[in-house]
Each structure stands twice: as C-alpha cells, then as structure tokens.
Design a protein around this motif. Structure first.
Motif, PDB file in Angstrom:
ATOM      1  N   MET A  46       0.859  -1.189   0.000  1.00 20.27           N
ATOM      2  CA  MET A  46       0.000   0.000   0.000  1.00 20.27           C
ATOM      3  C   MET A  46       0.891   1.234   0.000  1.00 20.27           C
ATOM      4  O   MET A  46       1.993   1.189   0.525  1.00 20.27           O
ATOM      5  N   PRO A  47       0.405   2.326  -0.548  1.00 21.86           N
ATOM      6  CA  PRO A  47       1.217   3.535  -0.470  1.00 21.86           C
ATOM      7  C   PRO A  47       1.288   4.024   0.972  1.00 21.86           C
ATOM      8  O   PRO A  47       0.516   3.589   1.812  1.00 21.86           O
ATOM      9  N   GLY A  48       2.204   4.934   1.248  1.00 21.03           N
ATOM     10  CA  GLY A  48       2.264   5.513   2.585  1.00 21.03           C
ATOM     11  C   GLY A  48       3.555   5.218   3.310  1.00 21.03           C
ATOM     12  O   GLY A  48       4.020   6.016   4.104  1.00 21.03           O
ATOM     13  N   GLY A  49       4.157   4.072   3.046  1.00 22.71           N
ATOM     14  CA  GLY A  49       5.380   3.698   3.755  1.00 22.71           C
ATOM     15  C   GLY A  49       6.639   4.219   3.080  1.00 22.71           C
ATOM     16  O   GLY A  49       7.675   4.403   3.720  1.00 22.71           O
ATOM     17  N   TYR A  50       6.581   4.427   1.780  1.00 21.92           N
ATOM     18  CA  TYR A  50       7.752   4.878   1.017  1.00 21.92           C
ATOM     19  C   TYR A  50       7.322   5.997   0.090  1.00 21.92           C
ATOM     20  O   TYR A  50       6.194   6.012  -0.389  1.00 21.92           O
ATOM     21  N   LYS A  51       8.237   6.912  -0.169  1.00 26.33           N
ATOM     22  CA  LYS A  51       7.926   8.003  -1.091  1.00 26.33           C
ATOM     23  C   LYS A  51       8.147   7.536  -2.522  1.00 26.33           C
ATOM     24  O   LYS A  51       9.234   7.067  -2.864  1.00 26.33           O
ATOM     25  N   ALA A  52       7.111   7.698  -3.347  1.00 24.78           N
ATOM     26  CA  ALA A  52       7.243   7.298  -4.744  1.00 24.78           C
ATOM     27  C   ALA A  52       8.425   8.020  -5.398  1.00 24.78           C
ATOM     28  O   ALA A  52       9.125   7.443  -6.238  1.00 24.78           O
ATOM     29  N   GLU A  53       8.666   9.258  -4.974  1.00 26.09           N
ATOM     30  CA  GLU A  53       9.771  10.041  -5.569  1.00 26.09           C
ATOM     31  C   GLU A  53      11.104   9.297  -5.472  1.00 26.09           C
ATOM     32  O   GLU A  53      11.935   9.377  -6.371  1.00 26.09           O
TER      33      GLU A  53
END
Ligand code: FAD
Ligand code: AMP
Lengths: 256, 319
Positions: free
Chosen positions: B155-162
């Motif tokens: 899920m998103p939230g744990g790591y920055k997509a950047e």
C-alpha cells in the motif's frame, strides 16, 4: 445461474480493538463481529443476478459465534440455501490459505457457475480467500468487480480502477469474482421477514474436511498504531467548537 | 536468493505511481540484502517505459499482443512463469486492482506465502520483515517474511514514490511469455469515468462526508456547510456506494486524490484506502465521535463533537 457467496465475519471497526498481552495478537474474546461489508455487496449482486437470470443463491459462512441471524437475513433477502461450516475452531483465526482449502472441500459437493466473495475483508493479512480459492478450483479470479453481466453466454465482470475508470473483462466458464460494490446498495429487509425466514428456513451444517496447507504467513505481533503527530483536539459544546473552528478558518485564510 | 522483484503496474500505457513506491521499497531491501532489484514489466510495446524504471538494476520485459491491457489470467500466467524460473526472495505487487489479482493467485500456484496490505519492510542481518496495516488502519501486524520465497502486496504511505524515480538507465532483458492459449479472461473495453461534475481534485475547500453522517437526509447538512464555506462536498466510499453522493465525489484509493487548502472530514474514520486520497491537505480538520479513529493521526485539528450538532452550529456561525 447457480451462485455461491462467501460471507466472512469481521471485527466491527467502530468498536475499540485491543491487543491480547499474552499472544501479542488481536484480542478476539470480546470482539463484536459483523458481516464484512463487501460480502453484503457480494450477496446483493448475487441476488440481483438471480432476479435477472434465474438460478439459485447459496450463502456460506464458517461457524463463528452469532452467524445465524445474518444467514436468516440472507434468506429473507432471497438466498435459497444457507450453509454453515463447522468442525474447526474458527474463532481463533484460521489462515486464509487454510480457509481456501476448507472452502474447496465444501464446494466439491456444491456445483455452481459463479462464486462471489468480497474483494477483501477488513481484517485480512495473508492473501484474498477468493483468489486463493479460485486457484485451488482451477478457475479464473477477477477482483474489484462492481457489476456482473452475462453476454453471449459469457460472464462480463466490470472491474474498477481508480478515479472512476472501469474495464469490462469477459470470462469463459465459471469464475470466482471479488466484489467491490454491488450495482445497487445492499437491500434492507424488515425484521418481520427475518423472523419469518427463521421459522421456515434451516441452516445446513457441513463439516470442514481435512485441509492441507503449504504456505502460511506468520504473524508475530500486532499493535495499535502510535503516531507522534496527533491532531490538536478542540473540546467543548457544539457552539464552542464551532466558534473555535471559525476562528481557525479565518486565521488560516480559508474564510474571509 | 537475495533478489527483490517488483511487478510494475501499467494502466493505459502509463506506469502507475504505486510502481515507484514499490521500487523505492525494493531498492532499500535489495541494498539491505546485498541483492539485485528487478522490475517485471508486462505489456505490449511497453519496453520504452523501462527507461523510467531506473531504480531497478534490470527490467525484465514480457511482450505479447494479448498483454496490451490488463488481463487477469494471462498476466497471472506470465508472472507465475517468470517467478518460477527466477525464484526471487521477495516479490512486491501493488495492493491494487491489478496487483491483488496477481499476487494471491501466484502465491497459490507457486506455493509461496503472501503478505497483504504491507506498508513497510525491513532488512536487518539478512532477515526480512513486513509490517501491514489492517482493520481499517486500527491494527499494525508484523512478522518475518518466510524463507525462501514470499510475495507481498504494497500500500502507499510507507515509502515516497519520488525515491523510486531514479534517473538511470537500467539493463533491459526480454523474457518470452509462456503460451497464452486457452486463457479464459479477456479484456473487452474501458468504461470512462462520468463527466460533467466538478473536479474535486481541483477544489480548494472540501467538506468530506463519511458514514458517520448516518443517512442521506443528513448529507444536506454537510452540503449547507460546504456552501457556507465556499467549498464543495466530497465523500468516503460507503457514502458513494449508498448513493448519497455521485461517484465523481469519491476521495481515496478508488476515487480521486485531492489536495485542497482545507479538508474537513465529517464522520470519516480514516481508513487507509480513504487516506490514500488525501496525502497533503494544507489544513485537515476531523469531526469524529470516536477519539481513537485513525483520521486523528493525520488531521491537524480534531474534535469528538457529534457532527449532527456541530455541522449545523458551524454553518449558522459562518452565516
Ligand atoms: C479495495 C478498496 C478500495 C477502497 N477505496 C476507498 C476509497 O477510494 N475511498 C474511501 O473512502 N474508502 C475506500 N474504501 C473503503 C475503506 O476501507 C473504508 O471502509 C471507508 O473509507 C470507510 O468510510 P467511512 O470512514 O465513511 O465509514 P466508517 O469507517 O464506518 O466510519 C464512520 C465514522 O463516523 C464516526 N461517527 C459516527 N457517528 C458520528 C457522529 N454523529 N459524528 C461524528 N462522527 C461520527 C465513527 O466514529 C466512524 O469513525 C476501499 C476499500 C477497499 C477494500
Ligand atoms: N472465514 C470466512 N468465511 C467466509 N468467507 C470468507 C472467510 N474468509 C474470507 N472469506 C471470503 O473471502 C473474501 C476476502 O476475504 P479476505 O481474504 O479475508 O480478504 C471475503 O470478503 C469473503 O467473501
């Protein structure tokens, strides 16, 4: 079309969840359990399909505390047969891998054209039962489904992508579909109809067979999230809080 | 066997943001294990996208006309065949409409365990661990990632997509797809989102309503407040599923990502799927009677005042 719907009981997330200090896992002893919301959508979609195309709907659940009322409610809504799987202590949590194996066994005696599950349950951790079951049965699985049709003798599942985009996926033969939302909000039935179902219908009980499982995910520890940054809480009566919010909005330039 | 794989998600020719989140996670884990990071890119004529996946050491491309759009059974065959052959330590899929169709099926075929809803991972002393967010964001579950192989949905939230967007040219290899005859699922067509409503992604003031508002009639209260604030009403999934608001107003994983100046959440619990849609409101205020609701972990200000009392009071004071 003969449709089977799997209904899971999950913790009511509006209640406080506690961690059992001795196991470091979710304390299941006082949990209030309710049917998984998406499973109610799956049941609704099944009944809508039956109303359109004919056939039967069978709802299956595992013996997990107070499931009878939900099953009778399913009957009152239009479910033809309700089945409760017994013979295993489900209350302590059984891995999805094992559940899929158990459902596989039960479905062996229950021929059907379509199996509907919720896309996911609110408390899942180790895979989606629908997808795991599909593999065991050798059937295709499509999740995030919001509408089912039959065109030219084939199922067409409308799959939801973010932002309102959908895709129609055509499927030959039987399938397991994970429902994200029914075409219409799940119907409501009045208590008198449920009482009537309790008098007339009966719940079939079926023993869980031996289930062999090859890959399970260990869960070592559960905890309640602790974040450093909590909201600054505003207390008081509705009028006090409204005044404080108004002041805040003005300070932040949201309101002139 | 310390290699990490990421199954890249493409939708309509575009690499989805979750792919970069996974690459960011995968890069950390691969470095921690001193292994390699591979990206599996499935599609048709999609090789050009490999150049955007520089966080990976190599991109493995599988190309076939039948893979032009996501097709659950065909993609599952391709994924399983590639994993079977290369046997990576851990494979990351998006916890999304695409990733979850693949991860659980592949797990069953390969007889590898699968961890869902993962937010973060850790690699320490050669051991891998997962941390998942479950029960609407109210419980964190942790454990070891079993040896020798495992799958996970992210899920998103744990790591920055950047952090997953790296300007480097990865090595590109081609994998030939397994036979795709007899596949029982087929992509038919896209159905476009309904047009014509306001775009909530562009609104500076959103008053967002959740199930806590209790019934359709009460939604009018929130509409009144939005109007007084000069904003627009949006909502959580149950509100949209019950047809209290149109689908165009959905905030979250399956709806829109919004970035308003003010996000006022009324009777919304703050499930991870909802919060995916509000990563960066300048000012977030939550009204929720449950002091333990996860929404208070992300809101700047909050109150446990009953929304049915507070919303009319606030509307009246603004007017
Ligand atoms: C694959 C998938 C995708 C999803 N996508 C999305 C998405 O895009 N967007 C989305 O929102 N959800 C999405 N969800 C659903 C998500 O998991 C949650 O179920 C949903 O966000 C909950 O909505 P809610 O907060 O309105 O309702 P609930 O979780 O039921 O919360 C209602 C809240 O109202 C509070 N409340 C009750 N009465 C009052 C009162 N009088 N005053 C104030 N507060 C009150 C309660 O304390 C509670 O916290 C998705 C789920 C799945 C599985
Ligand atoms: N214990 C269970 N009893 C009945 N159905 C289940 C059970 N576990 C999972 N399911 C079904 O599988 C779906 C996905 O659940 P999960 O795999 O837990 O995310 C649920 O929405 C149910 O339809």
């Amino acid at each position: 079309m003969n449709i089977v719907v799997l209904i899971k009981f999950v913790p009511d997330l509006v209640e406080d969840l506690e961690i059992d200090a001795s196991t470091s896992l979710l304390d299941r002893s006082f949990l209030r359990l309710i049917p998984n919301e998406l499973d109610e959508h799956a049941l609704e979609e099944a009944i809508l399909l039956k109303e359109r195309l004919g056939g039967t709907v069978t709802a299956i659940t595992v013996d997990f505390g107070d499931v009878d009322e939900t099953l009778f409610t399913a009957v009152a809504k239009g479910t033809d047969r309700v089945v409760k799987i017994t013979g295993e202590d489900f209350s302590q949590g059984v891995s999805n891998e094992k559940l899929a194996a158990i459902f596989q066994g039960v479905l062996a005696d229950l021929p059907c054209d379509l199996i509907l599950t919720g896309t996911q349950a609110v408390d899942d951790l180790d895979g989606f039962v629908g997808a795991l079951l599909a593999e065991r049965l050798g059937l295709p699985y499509v999740g995030y489904v919001t509408k089912i049709d039959v065109q030219d003798g084939k199922l067409v599942a409308r799959k939801e992508y973010p932002g309102g985009l959908n895709a129609d996926i055509e499927i030959s033969g039987p399938a397991v579909l994970g429902i994200q939302a029914a075409e219409k909000p799940p119907r409501y039935v009045v208590t008198s109809k449920v009482m009537e179902a309790m008098k007339k219908a009966s719940i079939d009980e079926q023993e869980a067979g031996e289930a062999s499982v090859e890959a399970e995910l260990p869960v070592q520890r559960m905890s309640l999230p602790e974040t450093g940054a909590r909201a600054e809480m505003i207390e008081g009566s509705a009028a006090d809080v409204a005044a404080a919010l108004l002041k805040l909005f003005r300070e932040r330039g949201v309101l002139a | 066997m310390s290699d990490i794989w990421v199954v890249i998600e493409i939708l309509r020719g575009e690499v989805k943001e979750i792919s970069y989140t996974m690459l960011a996670a995968g890069r950390q884990l691969a470095d921690g294990l001193k292994g390699k990071l591979s990206a599996l890119l499935i599609g048709h004529n999609a090789q050009a996208l490999a150049s955007t996946l520089g966080a990976a050491d190599r991109v493995l491309c599988v190309d076939h006309a039948d893979l032009a759009e996501f097709n659950p059974e065909a993609y599952l065959r391709v994924t399983t065949a590639a994993l079977q052959e290369h046997s990576p330590r851990l494979v990351l899929f998006g916890h999304t409409a695409i990733g979850t169709d693949l991860a659980c099926g592949a797990a069953c075929r390969l007889k590898w365990p699968v961890a869902t809803s993962c937010r973060t991972f850790a690699a320490a002393g050669g051991e891998l661990r997962y941390s998942s967010l479950t029960c609407g964001g109210k419980i964190i579950a942790e454990g070891p990632i079993p040896e020798p192989n495992c799958l996970a949905t992210v899920m998103p939230g744990g790591y920055k997509a950047e952090a997953g967007k790296v300007n480097k040219t990865p090595a590109v290899e081609t994998l030939s797809p397994p036979a795709l005859d007899g596949v029982r699922t087929r992509f038919k067509q896209y159905i476009e989102p309904p047009a014509g409503d306001v775009d909530i992604a562009k609104q500076p003031i959103l008053v967002s309503v959740g199930r806590g508002i209790q019934n359709k009639d009460n939604v009018a209260l929130v509409e009144g407040l939005a109007k007084a604030l000069g904003g627009v009403v949006s909502g959580s999934r149950p509100v949209i599923d019950q047809e209290w608001l149109p689908t165009t107003r959905l905030v979250g994983k399956s709806g829109k990502q919004v970035k308003p100046k003010l996000y006022l959440a009324v009777g919304i619990s703050g499930a991870p799927e909802h919060l995916e849609g509000v990563p960066e409101a300048e000012l977030m205020v939550a009204i929720n009677t449950d002091a333990k609701a996860p929404i208070f972990d992300v809101a700047h200000f909050g109150t446990t005042c009953d929304a049915l009392k507070l919303v009319p009071a606030l509307t009246a004071q603004i007017q």
